[in-house]
Design a protein around this motif. Sequence first.
Motif, short mmCIF file in Angstrom:
data_model
loop_
_atom_site.label_atom_id
_atom_site.label_comp_id
_atom_site.label_asym_id
_atom_site.label_seq_id
_atom_site.Cartn_x
_atom_site.Cartn_y
_atom_site.Cartn_z
N ASP A 14 0.81 -1.22 0.00
CA ASP A 14 0.00 0.00 0.00
C ASP A 14 0.85 1.27 0.00
OD1 ASP A 14 -2.26 -1.58 0.08
OD2 ASP A 14 -2.36 -1.55 2.26
N ASN A 15 2.15 1.14 0.18
CA ASN A 15 3.02 2.31 0.27
C ASN A 15 3.78 2.47 -1.05
OD1 ASN A 15 4.53 4.46 1.06
ND2 ASN A 15 5.59 3.41 2.72
N ASN A 16 3.14 3.09 -2.03
CA ASN A 16 3.74 3.25 -3.34
C ASN A 16 4.15 4.69 -3.61
OD1 ASN A 16 3.39 0.54 -4.05
ND2 ASN A 16 1.25 0.91 -4.55
N ALA A 17 4.17 5.53 -2.62
CA ALA A 17 4.47 6.95 -2.81
C ALA A 17 5.91 7.25 -2.41
CB ALA A 17 3.51 7.81 -1.99
N SER A 18 6.49 8.23 -3.09
CA SER A 18 7.85 8.66 -2.76
C SER A 18 7.82 9.88 -1.84
CB SER A 18 8.61 9.00 -4.04
OG SER A 18 7.96 10.06 -4.70
N PHE A 19 6.67 10.16 -1.26
CA PHE A 19 6.52 11.31 -0.37
C PHE A 19 5.42 11.01 0.64
CE2 PHE A 19 3.38 11.84 -3.64
CZ PHE A 19 2.28 12.33 -2.98
#
Length: 190
Positions: free
Chosen positions: A166-171
């Motif tokens: 679920d953590n596909n963000a770079s921020f």
Amino acid sequence: MVPVYYRFLSLLLAGFLWAACGHEKSISDRVALGEIAHYIESNPVYETAEMGYGELKFSQRSDADLLTAYERLEKSGYVTLERLKERKKFLSKDSTFVYLVKLTDKAIPFVLEKTDKKVTVKTFEYALDEDGGVLIEQTGKNRAKATVTLRKAETDFADFAKKDPDNNASFTKKTYSLRFNGDAGWEVTK
């Protein structure tokens, strides 16, 4: 005795000065970003994971990725690996290796906690993205909330982080509470 006219004039002048100085402290984007940057310097934002050290056993098949992660750390100078034993299982393509893993001084900035067999290390660090802007919400005369963007950066220990689909963000977005202090100005309270 002072004439009423002068009293009225001095009260009026005091009222104008009070209004000009602003009875409600307002905060600008620049001030909020500066205070948050200062706060993050002394209270860094990061993700962590546990990593074993000392005498560790690796299976050639099931622990191949983990052994590769330790070998990368050795190439970067964070750990030393010393093979103690190698055992081939009978009639199997799998082997078992025992290594002595030691942390070097280069790993110190990334180690947060250390026990006899495990260490907690920083896997990702977050830095303030000043170009991402800030969203400020004044919540009272002396209080405000500021939402900023923090950019995610991998450390050399990122291989030990748990894979989160679920953590596909770079921020990430984070909200900080600020309070106006008459002596010091705006400060981050948490």
